[in-house]
Scaffold this motif. Structure first.
Motif, PDB file in Angstrom:
ATOM      1  N   LEU A 277      11.615  -1.201  16.900  1.00  8.66           N
ATOM      2  CA  LEU A 277      11.069  -0.188  15.991  1.00  8.66           C
ATOM      3  C   LEU A 277      10.816  -0.803  14.626  1.00  8.66           C
ATOM      4  O   LEU A 277      11.615  -1.606  14.148  1.00  8.66           O
ATOM      5  CB  LEU A 277      12.062   0.973  15.812  1.00  8.66           C
ATOM      6  CG  LEU A 277      12.392   1.810  17.032  1.00  8.66           C
ATOM      7  CD1 LEU A 277      13.534   2.759  16.720  1.00  8.66           C
ATOM      8  CD2 LEU A 277      11.165   2.577  17.493  1.00  8.66           C
ATOM      9  N   ALA A 278       9.712  -0.393  14.009  1.00  5.89           N
ATOM     10  CA  ALA A 278       9.420  -0.834  12.645  1.00  5.89           C
ATOM     11  C   ALA A 278      10.306  -0.060  11.679  1.00  5.89           C
ATOM     12  O   ALA A 278      10.404   1.158  11.760  1.00  5.89           O
ATOM     13  CB  ALA A 278       7.949  -0.607  12.323  1.00  5.89           C
ATOM     14  N   MET A 279      10.964  -0.769  10.768  1.00  9.08           N
ATOM     15  CA  MET A 279      11.761  -0.107   9.725  1.00  9.08           C
ATOM     16  C   MET A 279      10.926   0.089   8.470  1.00  9.08           C
ATOM     17  O   MET A 279      11.274   0.892   7.626  1.00  9.08           O
ATOM     18  CB  MET A 279      13.004  -0.944   9.398  1.00  9.08           C
ATOM     19  CG  MET A 279      13.966  -1.056  10.555  1.00  9.08           C
ATOM     20  SD  MET A 279      15.556  -1.799  10.102  1.00  9.08           S
ATOM     21  CE  MET A 279      15.083  -3.396   9.469  1.00  9.08           C
ATOM     22  N   THR A 280       9.837  -0.679   8.349  1.00 14.31           N
ATOM     23  CA  THR A 280       8.928  -0.529   7.210  1.00 14.31           C
ATOM     24  C   THR A 280       7.506  -0.399   7.734  1.00 14.31           C
ATOM     25  O   THR A 280       7.198  -0.831   8.850  1.00 14.31           O
ATOM     26  CB  THR A 280       9.004  -1.748   6.260  1.00 14.31           C
ATOM     27  OG1 THR A 280       8.651  -2.933   6.991  1.00 14.31           O
ATOM     28  CG2 THR A 280      10.385  -1.906   5.660  1.00 14.31           C
ATOM     29  N   ARG A 281       6.652   0.192   6.940  1.00 20.30           N
ATOM     30  CA  ARG A 281       5.230   0.304   7.274  1.00 20.30           C
ATOM     31  C   ARG A 281       4.416   0.097   5.994  1.00 20.30           C
ATOM     32  O   ARG A 281       3.688   0.976   5.554  1.00 20.30           O
ATOM     33  CB  ARG A 281       4.916   1.667   7.888  1.00 20.30           C
ATOM     34  CG  ARG A 281       5.623   1.899   9.202  1.00 20.30           C
ATOM     35  CD  ARG A 281       4.916   2.955  10.037  1.00 20.30           C
ATOM     36  NE  ARG A 281       5.669   3.302  11.216  1.00 20.30           N
ATOM     37  CZ  ARG A 281       5.611   2.646  12.359  1.00 20.30           C
ATOM     38  NH1 ARG A 281       4.845   1.610  12.488  1.00 20.30           N
ATOM     39  NH2 ARG A 281       6.318   3.043  13.398  1.00 20.30           N
ATOM     40  N   PHE A 282       4.587  -1.085   5.412  1.00 18.13           N
ATOM     41  CA  PHE A 282       3.870  -1.395   4.186  1.00 18.13           C
ATOM     42  C   PHE A 282       2.391  -1.613   4.487  1.00 18.13           C
ATOM     43  O   PHE A 282       2.025  -2.052   5.570  1.00 18.13           O
ATOM     44  CB  PHE A 282       4.455  -2.646   3.521  1.00 18.13           C
ATOM     45  CG  PHE A 282       5.889  -2.469   3.087  1.00 18.13           C
ATOM     46  CD1 PHE A 282       6.248  -1.427   2.234  1.00 18.13           C
ATOM     47  CD2 PHE A 282       6.873  -3.336   3.512  1.00 18.13           C
ATOM     48  CE1 PHE A 282       7.559  -1.268   1.821  1.00 18.13           C
ATOM     49  CE2 PHE A 282       8.186  -3.183   3.108  1.00 18.13           C
ATOM     50  CZ  PHE A 282       8.530  -2.142   2.262  1.00 18.13           C
ATOM     51  N   LEU A 283       1.543  -1.319   3.512  1.00 15.43           N
ATOM     52  CA  LEU A 283       0.102  -1.463   3.662  1.00 15.43           C
ATOM     53  C   LEU A 283      -0.371  -2.778   3.069  1.00 15.43           C
ATOM     54  O   LEU A 283       0.292  -3.371   2.214  1.00 15.43           O
ATOM     55  CB  LEU A 283      -0.607  -0.289   2.981  1.00 15.43           C
ATOM     56  CG  LEU A 283      -0.210   1.105   3.495  1.00 15.43           C
ATOM     57  CD1 LEU A 283      -0.887   2.185   2.658  1.00 15.43           C
ATOM     58  CD2 LEU A 283      -0.574   1.250   4.959  1.00 15.43           C
ATOM     59  N   THR A 284      -1.538  -3.232   3.481  1.00 16.55           N
ATOM     60  CA  THR A 284      -2.136  -4.459   2.953  1.00 16.55           C
ATOM     61  C   THR A 284      -2.313  -4.341   1.443  1.00 16.55           C
ATOM     62  O   THR A 284      -2.743  -3.305   0.936  1.00 16.55           O
ATOM     63  CB  THR A 284      -3.511  -4.695   3.615  1.00 16.55           C
ATOM     64  OG1 THR A 284      -3.330  -4.712   5.029  1.00 16.55           O
ATOM     65  CG2 THR A 284      -4.113  -6.004   3.176  1.00 16.55           C
ATOM     66  N   GLY A 285      -1.959  -5.409   0.735  1.00 15.83           N
ATOM     67  CA  GLY A 285      -2.128  -5.434  -0.713  1.00 15.83           C
ATOM     68  C   GLY A 285      -0.996  -4.796  -1.494  1.00 15.83           C
ATOM     69  O   GLY A 285      -1.048  -4.707  -2.713  1.00 15.83           O
ATOM     70  N   GLY A 286       0.039  -4.357  -0.800  1.00 15.88           N
ATOM     71  CA  GLY A 286       1.171  -3.718  -1.482  1.00 15.88           C
ATOM     72  C   GLY A 286       2.448  -4.506  -1.286  1.00 15.88           C
ATOM     73  O   GLY A 286       2.467  -5.725  -1.400  1.00 15.88           O
ATOM     74  N   PHE A 287       3.499  -3.791  -0.987  1.00 17.08           N
ATOM     75  CA  PHE A 287       4.803  -4.415  -0.778  1.00 17.08           C
ATOM     76  C   PHE A 287       4.843  -5.154   0.550  1.00 17.08           C
ATOM     77  O   PHE A 287       4.064  -4.893   1.448  1.00 17.08           O
ATOM     78  CB  PHE A 287       5.905  -3.339  -0.778  1.00 17.08           C
ATOM     79  CG  PHE A 287       6.076  -2.655  -2.081  1.00 17.08           C
ATOM     80  CD1 PHE A 287       6.688  -3.303  -3.137  1.00 17.08           C
ATOM     81  CD2 PHE A 287       5.619  -1.352  -2.262  1.00 17.08           C
ATOM     82  CE1 PHE A 287       6.849  -2.660  -4.356  1.00 17.08           C
ATOM     83  CE2 PHE A 287       5.781  -0.712  -3.457  1.00 17.08           C
ATOM     84  CZ  PHE A 287       6.401  -1.362  -4.516  1.00 17.08           C
TER      85      PHE A 287
END
Length: 142
Positions: A123-133
């Motif tokens: 499972l993903a614990m994070t779902r950061f977007l491109t260009g961010g965190f």
């Protein structure tokens, strides 16, 4: 010389990294058993139960995450499905049941993941977007 790399969940075994790049599994003081050298070049990460070591294997041409039977030496590859996994980031929970790691997803963003010790149920614990965190590190605490 060698340094302690991992302690089994019940505290009965220690995995030590050797100077030659291998792993030696020893019974903890007062526990039954004898020293068991594991074949191949590997870095111990932790135990998935008393008799199974989780390690990064550098034997052969590919670096891979493996589970090694301490008694028989049988090796099983652990496949983490999330993108490109940074094997140096893999950590094993103290109870040996889960793994956490960093991996680059399909968008090229580094995310944090958790999975069962055999690699299933990731499972993903994070779902950061491109260009961010981006996720920078993962570990377990007691």
């Amino acid at each position: 010389g060698s340094a302690a790399a991992a302690v089994s969940p019940g505290g009965t075994r220690l995995a030590l990294s050797t100077v030659a790049g291998g792993v030696l599994v020893l019974p903890a003081p007062g526990a039954p058993g004898s020293a068991q050298p594991l074949t191949g070049r590997m870095q111990a990460l932790g135990f998935a139960g008393e008799g199974t070591l989780v390690a990064v294997s550098t034997t052969g041409e590919t670096v891979q995450l493996v589970r090694v039977s301490v008694v028989g030496g049988d090796t099983t590859t652990v496949v983490l499905g999330a993108g490109t996994t940074d094997l140096q980031s893999v950590r094993v929970a103290l109870d040996g049941r889960r793994l956490v790691c960093l991996a680059v997803d399909a968008l090229g963003v580094q995310q944090a993941y958790v999975a069962n010790a055999d690699g299933s149920g990731e499972l993903a614990m994070t779902r950061f977007l491109t260009g961010g965190f981006e996720a920078q590190g993962v570990h377990f605490t007691d």
